[in-house]
Write a protein that holds these residues in place. Structure first.
Motif, mmCIF file in Angstrom:
data_model
loop_
_atom_site.group_PDB
_atom_site.id
_atom_site.type_symbol
_atom_site.label_atom_id
_atom_site.label_comp_id
_atom_site.label_asym_id
_atom_site.label_seq_id
_atom_site.Cartn_x
_atom_site.Cartn_y
_atom_site.Cartn_z
ATOM 1 N N ALA A 185 21.375 4.961 -7.328
ATOM 2 C CA ALA A 185 20.976 5.829 -8.443
ATOM 3 C C ALA A 185 19.467 6.048 -8.439
ATOM 4 N N PHE A 186 18.714 4.991 -8.166
ATOM 5 C CA PHE A 186 17.255 5.098 -8.116
ATOM 6 C C PHE A 186 16.820 6.036 -6.991
ATOM 7 N N THR A 187 17.440 5.883 -5.835
ATOM 8 C CA THR A 187 17.101 6.727 -4.685
ATOM 9 C C THR A 187 17.357 8.198 -4.987
ATOM 10 N N GLU A 188 18.450 8.490 -5.667
ATOM 11 C CA GLU A 188 18.810 9.881 -5.944
ATOM 12 C C GLU A 188 18.029 10.477 -7.110
ATOM 13 N N GLU A 189 17.803 9.668 -8.149
ATOM 14 C CA GLU A 189 17.246 10.211 -9.389
ATOM 15 C C GLU A 189 15.731 10.059 -9.528
ATOM 16 N N VAL A 190 15.167 9.040 -8.875
ATOM 17 C CA VAL A 190 13.757 8.735 -9.105
ATOM 18 C C VAL A 190 12.884 8.977 -7.879
ATOM 19 N N LEU A 191 13.324 8.553 -6.696
ATOM 20 C CA LEU A 191 12.472 8.657 -5.505
ATOM 21 C C LEU A 191 11.921 10.065 -5.255
ATOM 22 N N PRO A 192 12.695 11.141 -5.498
ATOM 23 C CA PRO A 192 12.127 12.478 -5.267
ATOM 24 C C PRO A 192 10.862 12.753 -6.071
ATOM 25 N N HIS A 193 10.677 12.054 -7.199
ATOM 26 C CA HIS A 193 9.500 12.294 -8.046
ATOM 27 C C HIS A 193 8.227 11.654 -7.491
ATOM 28 N N PHE A 194 8.359 10.816 -6.446
ATOM 29 C CA PHE A 194 7.183 10.206 -5.832
ATOM 30 C C PHE A 194 6.545 11.102 -4.771
ATOM 31 N N SER A 195 7.264 12.072 -4.286
ATOM 32 C CA SER A 195 6.799 12.801 -3.105
ATOM 33 C C SER A 195 6.521 14.270 -3.387
ATOM 34 N N GLY A 196 6.033 14.576 -4.556
ATOM 35 C CA GLY A 196 5.651 15.946 -4.870
ATOM 36 C C GLY A 196 6.825 16.855 -5.111
ATOM 37 N N GLY A 197 7.985 16.253 -5.424
ATOM 38 C CA GLY A 197 9.167 17.062 -5.703
ATOM 39 C C GLY A 197 9.159 17.530 -7.142
ATOM 40 N N PRO A 198 10.272 17.311 -7.861
ATOM 41 C CA PRO A 198 10.345 17.773 -9.252
ATOM 42 C C PRO A 198 9.300 17.090 -10.124
ATOM 43 N N SER A 199 8.790 17.822 -11.104
ATOM 44 C CA SER A 199 7.801 17.279 -12.032
ATOM 45 C C SER A 199 8.519 16.436 -13.087
ATOM 46 N N PRO A 200 7.944 15.365 -13.643
ATOM 47 C CA PRO A 200 6.592 14.874 -13.402
ATOM 48 C C PRO A 200 6.493 14.012 -12.150
ATOM 49 N N ARG A 201 5.311 13.929 -11.588
ATOM 50 C CA ARG A 201 5.053 13.137 -10.395
ATOM 51 C C ARG A 201 4.883 11.671 -10.781
ATOM 52 N N LEU A 202 5.560 10.792 -10.063
ATOM 53 C CA LEU A 202 5.448 9.359 -10.304
ATOM 54 C C LEU A 202 4.480 8.739 -9.301
ATOM 55 N N GLN A 203 3.826 7.648 -9.714
ATOM 56 C CA GLN A 203 2.798 7.054 -8.868
ATOM 57 C C GLN A 203 2.821 5.533 -8.986
ATOM 58 N N PRO A 204 3.069 4.805 -7.884
ATOM 59 C CA PRO A 204 2.943 3.349 -7.944
ATOM 60 C C PRO A 204 1.471 2.971 -8.076
ATOM 61 N N LEU A 205 1.191 1.933 -8.831
ATOM 62 C CA LEU A 205 -0.194 1.522 -9.044
ATOM 63 C C LEU A 205 -0.464 0.212 -8.304
ATOM 64 N N VAL A 206 -1.346 0.269 -7.306
ATOM 65 C CA VAL A 206 -1.746 -0.916 -6.555
ATOM 66 C C VAL A 206 -3.061 -1.435 -7.129
ATOM 67 N N ASP A 207 -3.051 -2.676 -7.583
ATOM 68 C CA ASP A 207 -4.265 -3.279 -8.137
ATOM 69 C C ASP A 207 -5.194 -3.752 -7.022
ATOM 70 N N SER A 208 -4.639 -4.482 -6.070
ATOM 71 C CA SER A 208 -5.455 -5.087 -5.021
ATOM 72 C C SER A 208 -4.572 -5.426 -3.828
ATOM 73 N N VAL A 209 -5.216 -5.614 -2.672
ATOM 74 C CA VAL A 209 -4.506 -5.936 -1.434
ATOM 75 C C VAL A 209 -5.112 -7.203 -0.840
ATOM 76 N N TYR A 210 -4.266 -8.182 -0.523
ATOM 77 C CA TYR A 210 -4.700 -9.427 0.096
ATOM 78 C C TYR A 210 -3.988 -9.596 1.435
ATOM 79 N N PRO A 211 -4.690 -10.049 2.455
ATOM 80 C CA PRO A 211 -4.003 -10.377 3.704
ATOM 81 C C PRO A 211 -3.129 -11.613 3.515
ATOM 82 N N LEU A 212 -2.118 -11.753 4.347
ATOM 83 C CA LEU A 212 -1.178 -12.855 4.189
ATOM 84 C C LEU A 212 -1.875 -14.213 4.221
#
Length: 332
Positions: free
Chosen positions: A280-307
């Motif tokens: 359901a997530f793949t069909e209903e939500v993922l398209p909104h991450f890639s410039g598809g239907p509005s509104p555009r969704l955006q994951p928020l990355v705070d910081s990146v650490y190496p392993l």
């Protein structure tokens, strides 16, 4: 392969990067070469010995991963091929160079998204999606109170509530975090450290309260939650950061509002249910991450650490320094 490892339960200082056996994909499983994972509260609890992985799951930390298909086990349907960019929610094992995943649990990484960004999606966004739609059954126009609004789940929930044409209200512990939640789409936000959020919520909703509460805090919030929950409201508990003890007449207060309490842990769901959420997530939500239907969704990355800096990443989360997701970059 290298993986996040700890010899015995305890503090972040017990963590290290260690060589372990590379897994082999079993029946219907895909081998994923991990480029990035992300940190979750469950990892901190598991490191302390308070949240063991489900039976049969990897004891390596990491509940999500993004990377590329490196191999296919027997019986795979042909849906994926070597080299495909994928991400997955896991029951464990994500903070390692390779992980095996049932093929039905993999999701395609949205177009033009990096592995770092993709690693910030599976746990937070699937948790928020499942809580809102499968548990809470959010409806257009409803008001949703989201505790820990600047967390990974919180920032995802704000955007998903907006996508459902409902109204997100949040709590957070600093003005910086409240500003970030407002930028993500929160209609209102309250600092739980210096104001009574239940009174502020009632004021904002003109006395009617909220229809849904997403609560990862637990015991210490029960009175304030019930104070600002509307009649017939749904209180969804998915974490117990303040513990699970309740002192007071919870049931009478709950009954007086005809309210419902739901509890949910995504990690312990059976495979069939988890697959339903992901489809359901793949069909209903993922398209909104890639410039598809509005509104555009955006994951928020705070910081990146190496392993190899996994201990510092744990310290950052324990001190509540992050706004959004802490991502772990896996060495090639």
């Amino acid at each position: 392969m290298f993986a996040a490892y700890f010899d015995c339960p305890g503090g972040p200082e017990n963590l290290c990067m260690k060589g372990v056996m590379k897994p082999d994909p079993g029946e219907g499983e895909v081998l994923v070469k991990v480029s990035a994972s992300a940190l979750n509260r469950a990892d901190l609890l598991q490191r302390r010995g308070k949240y063991p992985p489900p039976k049969g799951a990897s004891d390596i930390l990491g509940l999500e991963a993004a990377g590329s298909v490196a191999g296919l086990g027997p019986g795979c349907s042909g849906r994926w091929k070597v080299g495909d960019a994928v991400m997955a929610l896991l029951s464990g094992g994500g903070q390692a160079q390779y992980v095996t995943v049932p093929e039905g649990f993999l999701m395609p990484i949205p177009k033009d998204m990096t592995f770092i960004q993709a690693a910030a999606i599976p746990e937070a966004w699937l948790t928020a999606f499942q809580l809102l739609h499968f548990v809470g059954k959010v409806q257009e126009g409803e008001r949703v109170l989201i505790h820990a609004g600047a967390s990974g789940v919180g920032m995802a929930a704000i955007q998903l509530v907006r996508l459902a044409k409902a109204i997100p209200i949040v709590t957070a512990g600093t003005q910086e975090k409240l500003k970030a939640t407002a930028n993500a789409g929160a209609a209102a936000g309250f600092n739980y450290k210096n104001e009574d959020f239940s009174e502020k919520v009632l004021e904002f909703t003109q006395g009617s309260g909220v229809d849904i509460i997403l609560d990862c805090v637990g015991g210490s919030y029960w009175e304030k939650n019930l104070n600002c929950l509307s009649t017939d409201g749904r209180w969804i508990i998915y974490g117990l950061l303040s513990g699970g003890e309740v002192h007071g007449d919870l049931l009478a207060r709950l009954l007086s509002k005809r309210a419902s309490i739901y509890t949910s842990l995504l990690r312990s769901r059976d495979k069939e249910a988890s697959s339903d959420y992901q489809q359901a997530f793949t069909e209903e939500v993922l398209p909104h991450f890639s410039g598809g239907p509005s509104p555009r969704l955006q994951p928020l990355v705070d910081s990146v650490y190496p392993l190899h800096a996994i201990a510092e990443a744990h310290r950052a989360m324990e001190e509540n320094r992050n706004i959004g997701k802490i991502v772990i970059e896996i060495p090639v």
